[in-house]
Design a protein around this motif. Structure first.
Motif, PDB file in Angstrom:
ATOM      1  N   ASP A 148      35.798 -11.699  57.852  1.00 15.92           N
ATOM      2  CA  ASP A 148      36.862 -11.482  56.864  1.00 15.92           C
ATOM      3  C   ASP A 148      36.867 -10.059  56.332  1.00 15.92           C
ATOM      4  OD1 ASP A 148      37.681 -14.063  57.148  1.00 15.92           O
ATOM      5  OD2 ASP A 148      36.540 -14.829  55.436  1.00 15.92           O
ATOM      6  N   VAL A 149      35.693  -9.543  56.025  1.00 12.16           N
ATOM      7  CA  VAL A 149      35.618  -8.179  55.483  1.00 12.16           C
ATOM      8  C   VAL A 149      36.136  -7.176  56.498  1.00 12.16           C
ATOM      9  CG1 VAL A 149      34.062  -6.401  54.616  1.00 12.16           C
ATOM     10  CG2 VAL A 149      33.673  -8.782  54.013  1.00 12.16           C
ATOM     11  N   ALA A 150      35.713  -7.293  57.752  1.00  9.48           N
ATOM     12  CA  ALA A 150      36.148  -6.361  58.791  1.00  9.48           C
ATOM     13  C   ALA A 150      37.638  -6.466  59.047  1.00  9.48           C
ATOM     14  CB  ALA A 150      35.365  -6.628  60.076  1.00  9.48           C
ATOM     15  N   MET A 151      38.164  -7.690  59.075  1.00 11.74           N
ATOM     16  CA  MET A 151      39.589  -7.882  59.364  1.00 11.74           C
ATOM     17  C   MET A 151      40.467  -7.360  58.239  1.00 11.74           C
ATOM     18  SD  MET A 151      39.319 -11.698  61.025  1.00 11.74           S
ATOM     19  CE  MET A 151      41.078 -11.996  60.953  1.00 11.74           C
ATOM     20  N   ASN A 152      40.074  -7.588  56.992  1.00 13.44           N
ATOM     21  CA  ASN A 152      40.911  -7.193  55.855  1.00 13.44           C
ATOM     22  C   ASN A 152      40.823  -5.700  55.545  1.00 13.44           C
ATOM     23  OD1 ASN A 152      42.158  -9.730  54.749  1.00 13.44           O
ATOM     24  ND2 ASN A 152      40.025 -10.359  54.734  1.00 13.44           N
ATOM     25  N   TYR A 177      37.344 -20.835  76.353  1.00 12.69           N
ATOM     26  CA  TYR A 177      36.740 -19.514  76.246  1.00 12.69           C
ATOM     27  C   TYR A 177      36.213 -19.273  74.837  1.00 12.69           C
ATOM     28  CZ  TYR A 177      36.136 -14.572  77.385  1.00 12.69           C
ATOM     29  OH  TYR A 177      35.596 -13.317  77.630  1.00 12.69           O
ATOM     30  N   ALA A 178      36.976 -19.714  73.817  1.00 13.84           N
ATOM     31  CA  ALA A 178      36.521 -19.574  72.430  1.00 13.84           C
ATOM     32  C   ALA A 178      35.251 -20.384  72.183  1.00 13.84           C
ATOM     33  CB  ALA A 178      37.632 -20.024  71.482  1.00 13.84           C
ATOM     34  N   SER A 179      35.139 -21.559  72.795  1.00 12.86           N
ATOM     35  CA  SER A 179      33.925 -22.362  72.639  1.00 12.86           C
ATOM     36  C   SER A 179      32.729 -21.679  73.281  1.00 12.86           C
ATOM     37  CB  SER A 179      34.130 -23.753  73.251  1.00 12.86           C
ATOM     38  OG  SER A 179      35.142 -24.464  72.567  1.00 12.86           O
ATOM     39  N   ALA A 180      32.951 -20.984  74.399  1.00 10.60           N
ATOM     40  CA  ALA A 180      31.865 -20.232  75.034  1.00 10.60           C
ATOM     41  C   ALA A 180      31.384 -19.109  74.106  1.00 10.60           C
ATOM     42  CB  ALA A 180      32.329 -19.662  76.368  1.00 10.60           C
ATOM     43  N   ILE A 181      32.324 -18.435  73.456  1.00  5.58           N
ATOM     44  CA  ILE A 181      31.953 -17.397  72.485  1.00  5.58           C
ATOM     45  C   ILE A 181      31.163 -18.010  71.339  1.00  5.58           C
ATOM     46  CG2 ILE A 181      32.857 -15.683  70.866  1.00  5.58           C
ATOM     47  CD1 ILE A 181      35.317 -15.441  72.683  1.00  5.58           C
ATOM     48  N   PHE A 210      43.115  -5.969  62.107  1.00  8.69           N
ATOM     49  CA  PHE A 210      42.782  -6.850  63.231  1.00  8.69           C
ATOM     50  C   PHE A 210      43.816  -6.662  64.336  1.00  8.69           C
ATOM     51  CE2 PHE A 210      42.959 -11.054  65.346  1.00  8.69           C
ATOM     52  CZ  PHE A 210      41.684 -11.054  65.858  1.00  8.69           C
ATOM     53  N   PRO A 211      43.431  -6.074  65.466  1.00  3.38           N
ATOM     54  CA  PRO A 211      42.102  -5.525  65.740  1.00  3.38           C
ATOM     55  C   PRO A 211      41.913  -4.163  65.074  1.00  3.38           C
ATOM     56  CG  PRO A 211      43.515  -5.166  67.623  1.00  3.38           C
ATOM     57  CD  PRO A 211      44.330  -5.966  66.637  1.00  3.38           C
ATOM     58  N   HIS A 248      35.070  -4.615  65.421  1.00  2.72           N
ATOM     59  CA  HIS A 248      35.257  -5.908  66.076  1.00  2.72           C
ATOM     60  C   HIS A 248      33.911  -6.611  66.199  1.00  2.72           C
ATOM     61  CE1 HIS A 248      38.126  -8.452  68.075  1.00  2.72           C
ATOM     62  NE2 HIS A 248      37.333  -8.613  69.128  1.00  2.72           N
ATOM     63  N   THR A 249      33.844  -7.884  65.822  1.00  2.00           N
ATOM     64  CA  THR A 249      32.611  -8.655  65.890  1.00  2.00           C
ATOM     65  C   THR A 249      32.825  -9.892  66.757  1.00  2.00           C
ATOM     66  OG1 THR A 249      33.116  -9.969  63.916  1.00  2.00           O
ATOM     67  CG2 THR A 249      31.966  -7.875  63.580  1.00  2.00           C
ATOM     68  N   VAL A 250      31.738 -10.615  66.989  1.00  2.00           N
ATOM     69  CA  VAL A 250      31.825 -11.829  67.803  1.00  2.00           C
ATOM     70  C   VAL A 250      32.737 -12.853  67.132  1.00  2.00           C
ATOM     71  CG1 VAL A 250      30.512 -13.765  68.750  1.00  2.00           C
ATOM     72  CG2 VAL A 250      29.573 -11.462  68.867  1.00  2.00           C
ATOM     73  N   VAL A 251      32.680 -12.951  65.803  1.00  2.00           N
ATOM     74  CA  VAL A 251      33.507 -13.932  65.101  1.00  2.00           C
ATOM     75  C   VAL A 251      34.985 -13.538  65.170  1.00  2.00           C
ATOM     76  CG1 VAL A 251      33.973 -15.024  62.880  1.00  2.00           C
ATOM     77  CG2 VAL A 251      31.623 -14.594  63.589  1.00  2.00           C
ATOM     78  N   THR A 252      35.307 -12.255  65.032  1.00  2.00           N
ATOM     79  CA  THR A 252      36.709 -11.847  65.161  1.00  2.00           C
ATOM     80  C   THR A 252      37.205 -12.056  66.592  1.00  2.00           C
ATOM     81  OG1 THR A 252      36.015  -9.546  65.540  1.00  2.00           O
ATOM     82  CG2 THR A 252      36.550 -10.173  63.293  1.00  2.00           C
ATOM     83  N   HIS A 253      36.321 -11.877  67.564  1.00  2.00           N
ATOM     84  CA  HIS A 253      36.677 -12.170  68.954  1.00  2.00           C
ATOM     85  C   HIS A 253      36.930 -13.666  69.130  1.00  2.00           C
ATOM     86  CE1 HIS A 253      37.135 -10.452  72.903  1.00  2.00           C
ATOM     87  NE2 HIS A 253      36.314 -11.340  73.449  1.00  2.00           N
ATOM     88  N   LEU A 254      36.128 -14.471  68.478  1.00  2.00           N
ATOM     89  CA  LEU A 254      36.323 -15.920  68.507  1.00  2.00           C
ATOM     90  C   LEU A 254      37.643 -16.306  67.866  1.00  2.00           C
ATOM     91  CD1 LEU A 254      35.301 -18.869  68.828  1.00  2.00           C
ATOM     92  CD2 LEU A 254      34.039 -18.549  66.697  1.00  2.00           C
ATOM     93  N   ILE A 255      37.963 -15.690  66.736  1.00  2.00           N
ATOM     94  CA  ILE A 255      39.234 -15.960  66.066  1.00  2.00           C
ATOM     95  C   ILE A 255      40.410 -15.563  66.957  1.00  2.00           C
ATOM     96  CG2 ILE A 255      40.685 -15.266  64.111  1.00  2.00           C
ATOM     97  CD1 ILE A 255      38.084 -15.019  62.475  1.00  2.00           C
ATOM     98  N   ASP A 256      40.282 -14.447  67.650  1.00  2.00           N
ATOM     99  CA  ASP A 256      41.339 -13.974  68.542  1.00  2.00           C
ATOM    100  C   ASP A 256      41.669 -15.018  69.604  1.00  2.00           C
ATOM    101  OD1 ASP A 256      43.141 -12.485  69.971  1.00  2.00           O
ATOM    102  OD2 ASP A 256      41.662 -11.129  70.831  1.00  2.00           O
TER     103      ASP A 256
END
Length: 322
Positions: A260-264, A294-298, A268-269, A276-284
């Motif tokens: 949240d901090v990175a995105m706000n 693919y999101a579940s693999a992340i 994003f991106p 960009h973090t693993v969680v933002t990649h997951l959200i993407d």
């Protein structure tokens, strides 16, 4: 029959002993269950909720990570292709993985140690002052989107607090676009995350310090403890191992789950995926592209990273006071 008779007596004895101990073991477990059945009844609702909302989703995520699933069609088996794509073909994920590890290595230990040091110092204050300082340190973690104050501080125009100060003191001649320049983005996000992380763990450490038995310090003085550092290592830290473990879990989770901090703050991106973090990649992939396999693999990669870190921290905390 001849082969069985030819077996050594030691082997026969060990096998017979194993067969005898197994029924005895199960009988002991059965007796314990009957004796503590009311405890199992009380814990059943929690265990049921834990299984439904934690264990079951993780198991389902593992299965979905091995499929192609877009929420519209029935999942198609994909095997390890999602994981091979993740590490071999997805350059953005590797950038996100690097940024996440930097976040975890920097913010995790620093915030953990800082939380304990501040808690240790504030615990020595008078009760009213201690209560006020505890509120000051804990407030940012419960204030919602309070981190937007950093957006005002690092505003990219001349009216930003940091830019205004640097221009007035002559360090720069024109404003710096802090959140648009990859050189500064990650560092600023780390600073903001460190500021936000001085919350729940700090409160747990304060509570742990309050529960330390004061008579242990008198006994320690008799046993040869002569200074505060020895008291800290041999008495205080071993007495608050549960709080230390809880704080470690919270810090590991928050450092790996930066999103949240990175995105706000950085968008994003972010520019050149600098925040960009693993969680933002997951959200993407999970909420925008709906590639759930693919999101579940992340998510599984992130889960393994968190689990491994927690196991390492547990081993380290067992050595406290040795």
């Amino acid at each position: 029959m001849q082969q069985s008779d030819a077996l050594p007596a030691k082997v026969k004895g060990s096998s017979q002993q194993t067969m005898q101990t197994k029924p005895g073991k199960w009988k002991h477990i059965k007796l314990d269950f009957k004796r503590d059945k009311h405890l199992y009844v009380l814990i059943t609702p929690y265990m049921l909720l834990f299984f439904i909302f934690t264990v079951l989703p993780v198991a389902i995520s593992i299965l979905i990570s091995l499929t192609y699933f877009n929420l519209l069609e029935f999942p198609r088996w994909a095997g390890w292709s999602n994981y091979s794509r993740l590490f071999l073909d997805d350059d953005i994920f590797l950038i996100a993985l690097k940024n996440t590890l930097i976040f975890a290595v920097v913010t995790g230990p620093i915030s953990y140690v800082a939380c304990f040091i501040f808690a240790w110092l504030i615990n020595e204050l008078r009760p009213k002052v201690r209560a006020f300082m505890t509120l000051v340190f804990y407030a940012p973690s419960i204030s919602g989107n309070v981190y937007f104050v950093w957006q005002i501080m690092f505003s990219g125009d001349a009216y930003g607090i940091v830019n205004g100060f640097l221009m007035k003191t002559g360090f720069i001649n024109e404003p710096i676009l802090w959140f648009q320049d990859p050189k500064y983005t990650l560092t600023i996000i780390i600073i903001v995350q460190l500021w936000l992380s001085l919350g729940t763990s700090f409160l747990a450490f304060i509570a742990g310090l309050q529960t330390v038995d004061r008579t242990l310090f008198e006994a320690g003085a008799v046993d040869g403890i002569r200074n505060r550092w020895q008291e800290l290592w041999y008495i205080t830290l071993p007495s608050m191992r549960p709080q230390l473990m809880f704080g470690a879990v919270i810090q590991i989770t928050s450092s790996f789950a930066v999103a949240d901090v990175a995105m706000n703050l950085a968008g994003f991106p972010s520019v050149q995926y600098s925040a960009h973090t693993v969680v933002t990649h997951l959200i993407d992939y999970g909420t925008i592209r709906f590639e759930m396999g693919y999101a579940s693999a992340i998510a599984m990669v992130l889960f393994i990273m968190m689990l491994g870190s927690n196991l390492i921290i547990q081993k380290l905390l067992r050595k406290v006071g040795d």
